[in-house]
Scaffold this motif. Structure first.
Motif, mmCIF file in Angstrom:
data_model
loop_
_atom_site.group_PDB
_atom_site.id
_atom_site.type_symbol
_atom_site.label_atom_id
_atom_site.label_comp_id
_atom_site.label_asym_id
_atom_site.label_seq_id
_atom_site.Cartn_x
_atom_site.Cartn_y
_atom_site.Cartn_z
ATOM 1 N N GLY A 118 -5.990 -14.622 -11.096
ATOM 2 C CA GLY A 118 -6.422 -15.424 -12.406
ATOM 3 C C GLY A 118 -6.384 -16.897 -12.235
ATOM 4 O O GLY A 118 -7.258 -17.425 -13.021
ATOM 5 N N THR A 119 -5.739 -17.447 -11.059
ATOM 6 C CA THR A 119 -5.851 -18.601 -10.624
ATOM 7 C C THR A 119 -7.360 -19.115 -10.788
ATOM 8 O O THR A 119 -7.777 -20.153 -11.344
ATOM 9 C CB THR A 119 -5.164 -19.339 -9.398
ATOM 10 O OG1 THR A 119 -3.785 -18.936 -9.606
ATOM 11 C CG2 THR A 119 -5.357 -20.548 -9.101
ATOM 12 N N ASN A 120 -8.117 -18.615 -10.066
ATOM 13 C CA ASN A 120 -9.493 -19.059 -9.635
ATOM 14 C C ASN A 120 -10.539 -18.443 -10.870
ATOM 15 O O ASN A 120 -11.399 -19.063 -11.082
ATOM 16 C CB ASN A 120 -10.001 -18.203 -8.448
ATOM 17 C CG ASN A 120 -9.110 -18.676 -7.268
ATOM 18 O OD1 ASN A 120 -8.975 -19.888 -7.012
ATOM 19 N ND2 ASN A 120 -8.919 -17.869 -6.358
ATOM 20 N N ASP A 121 -10.301 -17.442 -11.738
ATOM 21 C CA ASP A 121 -10.888 -17.275 -12.838
ATOM 22 C C ASP A 121 -10.496 -18.717 -13.604
ATOM 23 O O ASP A 121 -11.619 -19.245 -14.359
ATOM 24 C CB ASP A 121 -10.276 -16.176 -13.594
ATOM 25 C CG ASP A 121 -10.531 -14.902 -13.060
ATOM 26 O OD1 ASP A 121 -10.429 -14.811 -11.869
ATOM 27 O OD2 ASP A 121 -10.859 -14.135 -13.885
ATOM 28 N N ILE A 122 -9.572 -19.111 -13.834
ATOM 29 C CA ILE A 122 -9.174 -20.567 -14.731
ATOM 30 C C ILE A 122 -10.009 -21.499 -13.947
ATOM 31 O O ILE A 122 -10.628 -22.201 -14.752
ATOM 32 C CB ILE A 122 -7.955 -20.578 -14.793
ATOM 33 C CG1 ILE A 122 -7.049 -19.753 -15.589
ATOM 34 C CG2 ILE A 122 -7.479 -22.223 -15.419
ATOM 35 C CD1 ILE A 122 -5.368 -19.840 -15.548
ATOM 36 N N ALA A 123 -10.241 -21.551 -12.773
ATOM 37 C CA ALA A 123 -10.909 -22.813 -11.884
ATOM 38 C C ALA A 123 -12.306 -22.584 -12.063
ATOM 39 O O ALA A 123 -12.982 -23.488 -11.862
ATOM 40 C CB ALA A 123 -10.493 -22.697 -10.548
ATOM 41 N N GLY A 124 -12.976 -21.466 -12.427
ATOM 42 C CA GLY A 124 -14.151 -21.179 -12.578
ATOM 43 C C GLY A 124 -14.937 -21.183 -11.249
ATOM 44 O O GLY A 124 -15.939 -21.468 -10.946
ATOM 45 N N ASN A 125 -14.251 -20.530 -10.189
ATOM 46 C CA ASN A 125 -14.784 -20.530 -8.863
ATOM 47 C C ASN A 125 -15.940 -19.735 -8.622
ATOM 48 O O ASN A 125 -16.890 -20.102 -7.744
ATOM 49 C CB ASN A 125 -13.552 -19.858 -7.585
ATOM 50 C CG ASN A 125 -12.625 -20.888 -7.361
ATOM 51 O OD1 ASN A 125 -12.334 -21.801 -7.749
ATOM 52 N ND2 ASN A 125 -11.916 -20.430 -6.062
ATOM 53 N N THR A 126 -16.349 -18.822 -9.360
ATOM 54 C CA THR A 126 -17.598 -17.823 -9.207
ATOM 55 C C THR A 126 -18.300 -18.029 -10.648
ATOM 56 O O THR A 126 -19.096 -17.242 -10.758
ATOM 57 C CB THR A 126 -17.172 -16.506 -8.938
ATOM 58 O OG1 THR A 126 -16.304 -15.957 -9.800
ATOM 59 C CG2 THR A 126 -16.716 -16.285 -7.693
ATOM 60 N N GLY A 127 -18.071 -19.153 -11.387
ATOM 61 C CA GLY A 127 -18.571 -19.580 -12.727
ATOM 62 C C GLY A 127 -17.761 -19.351 -13.965
ATOM 63 O O GLY A 127 -16.703 -18.839 -13.771
ATOM 64 N N PRO A 128 -18.215 -19.871 -15.056
ATOM 65 C CA PRO A 128 -17.539 -20.104 -16.037
ATOM 66 C C PRO A 128 -16.849 -18.619 -16.510
ATOM 67 O O PRO A 128 -17.757 -17.612 -16.334
ATOM 68 C CB PRO A 128 -18.227 -20.649 -17.188
ATOM 69 C CG PRO A 128 -19.228 -21.457 -16.418
ATOM 70 C CD PRO A 128 -19.474 -20.549 -15.146
ATOM 71 N N MET A 129 -15.770 -18.366 -16.803
ATOM 72 C CA MET A 129 -15.056 -17.170 -17.555
ATOM 73 C C MET A 129 -14.076 -17.467 -18.675
ATOM 74 O O MET A 129 -13.460 -18.388 -18.524
ATOM 75 C CB MET A 129 -14.281 -16.186 -15.968
ATOM 76 C CG MET A 129 -15.059 -15.777 -14.981
ATOM 77 S SD MET A 129 -14.267 -14.783 -14.157
ATOM 78 C CE MET A 129 -13.364 -13.584 -15.073
ATOM 79 N N THR A 130 -14.198 -16.476 -19.622
ATOM 80 C CA THR A 130 -13.312 -16.850 -20.515
ATOM 81 C C THR A 130 -12.080 -15.796 -20.347
ATOM 82 O O THR A 130 -12.006 -15.102 -19.470
ATOM 83 C CB THR A 130 -14.093 -15.951 -22.051
ATOM 84 O OG1 THR A 130 -14.074 -14.534 -21.788
ATOM 85 C CG2 THR A 130 -15.395 -16.651 -22.540
ATOM 86 N N PRO A 131 -11.042 -16.221 -21.163
ATOM 87 C CA PRO A 131 -9.883 -15.514 -20.834
ATOM 88 C C PRO A 131 -9.723 -14.022 -21.135
ATOM 89 O O PRO A 131 -9.360 -13.163 -20.558
ATOM 90 C CB PRO A 131 -8.954 -16.082 -21.901
ATOM 91 C CG PRO A 131 -9.382 -17.398 -22.332
ATOM 92 C CD PRO A 131 -10.929 -17.258 -21.967
ATOM 93 N N GLU A 132 -10.882 -13.645 -22.135
ATOM 94 C CA GLU A 132 -10.954 -12.328 -22.555
ATOM 95 C C GLU A 132 -11.668 -11.455 -21.249
ATOM 96 O O GLU A 132 -11.293 -10.256 -21.035
ATOM 97 C CB GLU A 132 -11.924 -11.994 -23.778
ATOM 98 C CG GLU A 132 -11.060 -12.560 -24.983
ATOM 99 C CD GLU A 132 -11.082 -14.072 -25.286
ATOM 100 O OE1 GLU A 132 -10.262 -14.327 -26.068
ATOM 101 O OE2 GLU A 132 -11.822 -14.749 -24.349
#
Length: 247
Positions: A118-132
């Motif tokens: 989840g850390t890198n989802d929040i950071a958008g490492n592979t592109g923008p992501m929503t919490p959902e």
């Protein structure tokens, strides 16, 4: 290019990054390697293929995750006693972990999997992501584990009041929200929630003595995390194994 370099650097051993600064030549090489992986092996299935082929004997726990999981093995290999396997890759997001979940978890037939992501989802490492979207990927990994008779530990994201590679991002609020969702999901589905956040935090930050950059634990930080993990593993193992699906 700056985003690409940040992703490359977080994909390296946290031990190396904590002790030395990469040279310009190393950075250039890492950029070239990352560009190749982007087009040829986005989830980096090749990272653990050889190691997986050598696994023998019963597997108790697989730890899948990002650089925090990778760093645990790199800094504290003694924690990974026989039957415990680290499958962390620095910089990875939940969609990448989901793509390698069968190879790096299911096919090893562990009794328990810990998912720390989840850390890198929040950071958008592979592109923008929503919490959902993050929640959906975590749900799918947990469902896949249960479908194959594997008990699930959902690990909280450790505290961080900033990400060095994403200055200005509101990390603490996003981490708190995702951790709250994971805790609730674990309760609803019979998974175990490992609360590393509460063990490591100083306010909204990771306690300074337990990190080298505000995000990644150092050896002292992993020493604090170990009892949380041991308790989570015992709790998970005390639960009946999921029924699984017909093989």
């Amino acid at each position: 290019m700056k985003r690409l370099l940040a992703l490359i650097l977080t994909s390296l051993s946290t031990v190396g990054l904590a002790q030395t600064q990469p040279t310009a030549e190393q950075k250039a090489q890492w950029e070239r390697e990352a560009e190749v992986r982007l087009h040829q092996d986005w989830p980096w299935l090749g990272r653990y293929q050889e190691a997986n082929a050598k696994v023998s004997g019963p597997v108790q726990v697989v730890f899948i995750g990002d650089s925090i999981t990778q760093g645990w093995f790199d800094m504290m290999p003694g924690f990974f006693t026989p039957g415990r396997y680290g499958r962390g890759i620095g910089g990875q997001t939940t969609p990448q972990m989901l793509l390698r979940f069968r190879q790096d978890v299911i096919d090893l037939h562990p009794k328990v999997v810990q998912i720390m992501a989840g850390t890198n989802d929040i950071a958008g490492n592979t592109g923008p992501m929503t919490p959902e979207q993050t929640e959906a990927n975590l749900t799918t990994m947990a469902e896949l584990a249960r479908a194959h008779g594997i008990r699930v530990i959902l690990a909280s994201i450790p505290p961080a009041d900033h990400f060095p590679w994403r200055p200005g991002l509101d990390t603490a609020t996003k981490i708190a929200a995702l951790n709250a969702w994971m805790k609730g999901y674990a309760a609803r589905t019979g998974a175990t929630y490992a609360d590393y956040w509460s063990a490591l935090h100083d306010g909204q930050a990771l306690k300074a003595a337990w990190t080298y950059d505000g995000v990644h634990p150092n050896a002292a930080g992993y020493a604090v995390m170990a009892p949380v993990a041991e308790t989570a593993i015992r709790t998970a193992m005390a639960k009946p194994a999921p029924r699984g699906i017909a093989q």
